[in-house]
Each structure stands twice: as structure tokens, then as C-alpha cells.
Motif scaffolding. Structure first.
Motif, PDB file in Angstrom:
ATOM      1  N   GLN A   1       0.829  -1.208   0.000  1.00 15.17           N
ATOM      2  CA  GLN A   1       0.000   0.000   0.000  1.00 15.17           C
ATOM      3  C   GLN A   1       0.867   1.263   0.000  1.00 15.17           C
ATOM      4  N   TYR A   2       1.963   1.218   0.755  1.00 22.45           N
ATOM      5  CA  TYR A   2       2.863   2.374   0.801  1.00 22.45           C
ATOM      6  C   TYR A   2       3.509   2.607  -0.570  1.00 22.45           C
TER       7      TYR A   2
ATOM      8  N   GLY B   1       3.831   6.508  -5.815  1.00 24.66           N
ATOM      9  CA  GLY B   1       4.231   6.392  -7.213  1.00 24.66           C
ATOM     10  C   GLY B   1       4.506   4.981  -7.679  1.00 24.66           C
ATOM     11  N   LYS B   2       3.877   3.976  -7.024  1.00 27.93           N
ATOM     12  CA  LYS B   2       4.066   2.567  -7.412  1.00 27.93           C
ATOM     13  C   LYS B   2       5.555   2.215  -7.412  1.00 27.93           C
TER      14      LYS B   2
ATOM     15  N   SER C   1       7.986  -7.660  -6.651  1.00 29.90           N
ATOM     16  CA  SER C   1       6.638  -7.805  -7.222  1.00 29.90           C
ATOM     17  C   SER C   1       6.277  -6.613  -8.096  1.00 29.90           C
ATOM     18  N   TYR C   2       6.599  -5.420  -7.619  1.00 30.97           N
ATOM     19  CA  TYR C   2       6.293  -4.215  -8.410  1.00 30.97           C
ATOM     20  C   TYR C   2       7.143  -4.161  -9.676  1.00 30.97           C
ATOM     21  N   LYS C   3       8.395  -4.616  -9.616  1.00 31.46           N
ATOM     22  CA  LYS C   3       9.220  -4.651 -10.825  1.00 31.46           C
ATOM     23  C   LYS C   3       8.623  -5.587 -11.872  1.00 31.46           C
TER      24      LYS C   3
ATOM     25  N   LEU D   1      -1.447  -2.793 -12.229  1.00 32.36           N
ATOM     26  CA  LEU D   1      -1.032  -1.681 -11.360  1.00 32.36           C
ATOM     27  C   LEU D   1      -2.124  -0.643 -11.171  1.00 32.36           C
ATOM     28  N   ASP D   2      -3.381  -1.015 -11.484  1.00 35.08           N
ATOM     29  CA  ASP D   2      -4.484  -0.084 -11.258  1.00 35.08           C
ATOM     30  C   ASP D   2      -4.791   0.065  -9.774  1.00 35.08           C
ATOM     31  N   LYS D   3      -4.422  -0.939  -8.994  1.00 31.71           N
ATOM     32  CA  LYS D   3      -4.570  -0.862  -7.539  1.00 31.71           C
ATOM     33  C   LYS D   3      -3.401  -1.604  -6.907  1.00 31.71           C
ATOM     34  N   ALA D   4      -3.212  -1.377  -5.628  1.00 29.94           N
ATOM     35  CA  ALA D   4      -2.073  -1.991  -4.935  1.00 29.94           C
ATOM     36  C   ALA D   4      -2.206  -3.511  -4.929  1.00 29.94           C
ATOM     37  N   PRO D   5      -1.152  -4.247  -5.315  1.00 33.70           N
ATOM     38  CA  PRO D   5      -1.207  -5.709  -5.248  1.00 33.70           C
ATOM     39  C   PRO D   5      -1.468  -6.175  -3.813  1.00 33.70           C
TER      40      PRO D   5
END
Length: 410
Positions: free
Chosen positions: A37-38, A43-44, A80-82, A107-111
Motif C-alpha cells: 500500500q505504501y 508512485g508505485k 513484485s512491483y518490478k 497496477l491499477d490498484k495496490a497488489p
């Protein structure tokens, strides 16, 4: 050459140890979701160092995780974000090239992390003791738990295999903890002289794998008994998800993992047979990156189009390839990826390539140039074997594997 294996160890816990491990797992999962969430709100973010600097103290304070676990959480979220950013960029390229019209929405919402599986670092979060015991870190301190596992894996742990990170996995239906330990073992470096034989492997739905050698030998590994069972689980899951009642949800939980375990077991059996049939060989596999995008059907009515696209995505061919790769290294063979373009449309006799060589995309291959006729899947396997042979010849002449191929599992 280093080969990586995963040892699955069953932990024989007491009720107190079980509770401590479960509490630690859930706290780790909650901290993953907090960091996710952070990262999304800032900025993802995918930079693990920046995530750790920003969230480390809060993780320690709020979730009471030990220091090493508190460092592992931002690294896992950053990775995960990468991965998601890579998928977004690839999707943008595919949309620009006209391969797809759908926008990737990962990436439309937090994983959200649902699985409570947590990561342990060797000699920091866990260590092995004598008499098949392992010391594992929890929120309440270390616990020493006896374990059992596959005899060969246990022997590797006790006799000096290089041990890496592990994952604490919870089997919810059986209420059992397992420790998945990464092991690196040394295998002999491959050379053209030690890999004199060449084999090609073609994968598909009618036959999960078809192998061919340059001597004319071939083997068919049929999916006739397995694929219908996998399809049955998929249809059952779809109906239960559509129903959405509490009893349907309970039924989904009861059958969860059956389809995955069925496919995994079948892939293990098929890969073992292939490797044992071709010892000390260079095994060619198709390079199937972005196979879903490249084989996606874009014409026809919506229902038929969706059904056709589902058919191409029903089996885990990447898992089958990875199993062949690591088992080959253990049996003094090696698997490489070769170009998969037109392997089932090119004539292995005269080289003529066209779609008409496979009438109605069926199992019969008929060359429109020389009238060479053969089973279409066997044609694909022979073409892969010939491309593998060319790579082996380049390897023998230059001492280096061709840039057209790369070793799997290295």
C-alpha cells in the motif's frame, strides 16, 4: 556448473510451535500488504532500498517482525512491483504492435498478498541442526523442529550442499507446515564431447510432449488420460465461482490445488521419462516466451474465440520445460531453447514452409512441395532436433553456445 533444487521438508511441530509459526506467517503477510500500500501510494515504487528506508521502522513497530524479516519484506514487494512494471511495458508494446487491445490492469490498484508464505534467510532466520532438526525464527524467538523429507534431499543437506533461502509454506487443507529449501549442487560442466546425442521436444495439448532424435527414434507422451481431468477441474471451478454461495466457496477451498497438483505430477512423470530416455544428450526445447500473445485467436465469434484461447492456456508448458532442464543437468544432459518459429509448418525433408502443410491445422503434415507426409507433432520435434544439432555443431566449432540458444536453468 551450479544446479538449483528445491527440497520440500515436512515440519513435525508441536501445538505450541504450530501456533508460533502460524502467527509469524500472518504477521509477515500483513507487513507485505502494508508495504504494498505504501509503494502504491508513493508512485508505485519498486526500489527495494527506498522502500526499506521508508518502512523498516514501522514494520518492526507495528508487526514485531525480527530485523532480517523486516528487510526481506520490502525486497519482496519491490520485486513484485518490478514484475508488474515489466508486464505493463510489455503490454504497451503489444498494444502498439496490434497484438492485443486489452490494457494490463495489474497496477491499477495496490497488489494484495493473500498467501501467508514467508521467506527465511539461511543462517539468519533458520539453521539446520543434528538429527534432522531445524531451528526457525518466529515472533516469540527460535523454535527447534524435527523434519522429514525426500531421502536424497535430506542427504544433500547433511553432506554439504550449498543452502540458500527457504520459504515457510502452509498446507491449509492438511494443516501442515513445510519448509521449501533452495539447494545448489555442483554438476559437471557440459562440453560437445560429453553431449554427443541430440533430441528435440515438441509440446502440445493432444500430446504433452513428442521427442525425436537424429537417428529416427521418437516417443509420444499422450495427454489423453490427464488433460480431460484438468479440464474437468477447470469447469468445476468456473461453475462454483459463478455460483458464489458460501457452500460453493467451501467446495472451492476443498478442491483448491487439485488441478495444479495433477499438472505438476504429470509434468514430473513426463520430464523424468524424457531425460532418462536421452542420457548425455543436448535436448532442444521451444522458446515459448509470450506464447499466449503469439497464438491468440483474434477472429471469429466471441464464444468460439474465448474457447480457442483457453485451449492454448490450459497446460503449464513452462513448468514442463523447467523440469526437463534441471533433471537433464542431474543426468549429465543439458536442455537449451531454440527458435520455435514454424516448427510444425516446415518440412524436415525439403525445408518448404507454409501453413498449407498442415491441412485444417490437424495431426497430419503433408508437404505441398515434396509430398512428405508425417505426424504433425513429430515433424515439430524433428525440426527442433535439427535446429539443436546446428547449435551443437556451432558449439563444437567455436567452443561457445550459439547466440541463438541459451541454457535453461543456469
Amino acid at each position: 556448473m551450479q544446479t538449483v533444487l528445491t527440497a520440500k521438508l515436512k515440519l513435525n511441530t508441536t501445538p505450541e510451535q504450530f501456533k508460533a509459526l502460524r502467527t509469524t506467517q500472518l504477521a509477515y503477510r500483513d507487513s507485505l500488504n502494508y508495504v504494498s500500500q505504501y509503494a502504491f501510494a508513493h508512485g508505485k515504487m519498486s526500489n527495494a532500498v527506498r522502500l526499506q528506508d521508508a518502512t523498516y521502522e514501522e514494520i518492526r513497530l507495528r508487526f514485531h517482525l525480527p530485523s532480517q524479516m523486516a528487510c526481506s519484506v520490502p525486497r519482496q514487494v519491490g520485486a513484485s512491483y518490478k514484475t508488474l512494471w515489466t508486464k505493463v511495458k510489455n503490454n504497451a508494446v503489444h498494444r502498439k504492435e496490434g497484438k492485443t487491445k486489452k490494457r494490463y490492469k495489474g497496477l491499477d490498484k495496490a497488489p494484495k498478498f493473500i498467501s501467508p508464505t514467508l521467506t527465511y534467510q539461511y543462517k539468519k532466520d533458520y539453521t539446520f541442526k543434528k538429527e534432522q532438526q531445524v531451528s526457525i525464527l518466529t515472533l516469540e524467538g527460535r523454535v527447534i523442529v524435527p523434519y522429514t523429507g525426500y531421502n536424497k534431499h535430506v542427504a544433500l543437506i547433511q553432506r554439504g550442499a550449498e543452502i540458500g533461502a527457504s520459504k515457510l509454506w502452509y498446507d491449509k487443507p492438511k494443516k501442515q507446515f513445510y519448509l521449501l529449501v533452495s539447494l545448489e549442487i555442483e554438476t559437471a560442466d557440459p562440453t560437445p564431447e560429453t553431449h554427443k546425442q541430440v533430441a528435440g521436444v515438441d509440446v502440445g495439448m493432444r500430446y504433452l510432449a513428442v521427442t525425436a532424435t537424429m537417428q529416427g527414434d521418437c516417443t509420444f507422451h499422450s495427454g489423453k488420460q490427464i488433460v480431460p481431468k484438468a479440464n474437468h477441474y477447470a469447469r468445476l471451478r468456473k461453475r462454483l465461482q459463478k455460483k458464489g454461495t458460501r457452500s460453493a466457496t467451501r467446495r472451492l477451498v476443498a478442491i483448491s490445488g487439485r488441478e495444479r497438483r495433477l499438472k505438476q505430477n504429470t509434468n514430473h512423470v513426463v520430464s523424468k521419462r524424457i531425460v532418462l530416455q536421452h542420457p548425455q544428450s543436448l535436448i532442444g526445447l521451444e522458446h515459448l516466451t509470450d506464447i499466449r500473445e503469439r497464438t491468440k485467436r483474434r477472429k471469429g465469434k466471441n464464444a468460439k474465440q474465448r474457447k480457442a484461447n483457453r485451449t492454448f492456456s490450459k497446460w503449464s508448458f513452462a513448468e514442463l520445460h523447467s523440469m526437463i532442464a534441471y533433471k537433464a543437468l542431474l543426468h549429465r544432459s543439458m536442455a537449451i531453447k531454440v527458435d520455435a518459429n514454424s516448427t510444425s509448418q516446415a518440412c524436415p525433408k525439403c525445408g518448404h514452409t507454409c501453413k498449407e502443410n498442415r491441412p485444417n491445422k490437424g495431426l497430419l503434415f503433408v508437404c505441398q512441395n515434396c509430398q512428405y507426409t508425417l505426424h504433425a507433432d513429430l515433424v515439430g520435434a524433428r525440426n527442433i532436433a535439427m535446429r539443436t544439432l546446428l547449435i551443437r555443431q556451432d558449439w563444437r566449432g567455436t567452443g561457445l553456445l550459439s547466440v541463438r540458444a541459451f541454457c535453461v536453468g543456469r
